[in-house]
Design an enzyme around this catalytic site. Sequence first.
Site, PDB file in Angstrom:
ATOM      1  N   CYS A  87       0.811  -1.219   0.000  1.00  0.00           N
ATOM      2  CA  CYS A  87       0.000   0.000   0.000  1.00  0.00           C
ATOM      3  C   CYS A  87       0.845   1.270   0.000  1.00  0.00           C
ATOM      4  O   CYS A  87       0.579   2.206  -0.752  1.00  0.00           O
ATOM      5  CB  CYS A  87      -0.998  -0.007   1.153  1.00  0.00           C
ATOM      6  SG  CYS A  87      -0.276  -0.004   2.810  1.00  0.00           S
ATOM      7  N   HIS A 140      -2.620   0.633   6.993  1.00  0.00           N
ATOM      8  CA  HIS A 140      -2.946   0.681   5.567  1.00  0.00           C
ATOM      9  C   HIS A 140      -3.173   2.124   5.126  1.00  0.00           C
ATOM     10  O   HIS A 140      -3.705   2.933   5.881  1.00  0.00           O
ATOM     11  CB  HIS A 140      -4.210  -0.147   5.296  1.00  0.00           C
ATOM     12  CG  HIS A 140      -4.530  -0.294   3.847  1.00  0.00           C
ATOM     13  ND1 HIS A 140      -3.744  -1.019   2.979  1.00  0.00           N
ATOM     14  CD2 HIS A 140      -5.549   0.206   3.099  1.00  0.00           C
ATOM     15  CE1 HIS A 140      -4.279  -0.975   1.777  1.00  0.00           C
ATOM     16  NE2 HIS A 140      -5.376  -0.225   1.818  1.00  0.00           N
ATOM     17  N   HIS A 195      -6.160   1.918  -3.989  1.00  0.00           N
ATOM     18  CA  HIS A 195      -5.153   1.340  -3.094  1.00  0.00           C
ATOM     19  C   HIS A 195      -4.802  -0.059  -3.547  1.00  0.00           C
ATOM     20  O   HIS A 195      -5.317  -0.548  -4.553  1.00  0.00           O
ATOM     21  CB  HIS A 195      -5.681   1.324  -1.656  1.00  0.00           C
ATOM     22  CG  HIS A 195      -6.921   0.507  -1.470  1.00  0.00           C
ATOM     23  ND1 HIS A 195      -7.106  -0.320  -0.402  1.00  0.00           N
ATOM     24  CD2 HIS A 195      -8.057   0.386  -2.223  1.00  0.00           C
ATOM     25  CE1 HIS A 195      -8.285  -0.907  -0.476  1.00  0.00           C
ATOM     26  NE2 HIS A 195      -8.883  -0.489  -1.575  1.00  0.00           N
TER      27      HIS A 195
END
Length: 168
Positions: free
Chosen positions: A73, A128, A140
């Site tokens: 990420c 994240h 993402h």
Amino acid sequence: MKKHQWFKQAVIVGMCTTIGLSTLMATGAGTAPVAAASVTASTGQSIVNFGKKYLGTRYQFGASTSTTRYFDCSSFTKYIFAKYGVNLPRTSVAQSKVGKAVSKANLRVGDLVFFSSGSRANGKNVTHVAVYAGNGKILHTYGSPGVTVSDLNSGNWKRTYLKARRVL
């Protein structure tokens, strides 16, 4: 008027026009102010559009920042923002500390959004990062399907949302 004289006159007029317009643009005289939001919004949209070129690119935790064959990420956000001159730190935790805080209600395209999700999550820690893509969507990468667009306001992403930061 001879051709040579006409050309010389045209060059002089062109130079004066260029100098005059440059001065107007530099001072802002005679122009409506351009809102910073529109400039950053277009950059944010450009970043999202660039990132979408990698839809489906596989996820790999700890991915190197020197490859686009796979991302995690934060390597993904670091990579797509760097293309537009924004140097982000390597990890989602570090990225969650740059820029300025923004509320979920005031998200703009290109804002970073942070979550506490996955096996390392405790509900309070950042695990994240994603990019707000507008209309309640985030761009993402995670697990399968890799780089993807998800709905910020439903399921896991709604439950695990922590905060957002504006870096543009």
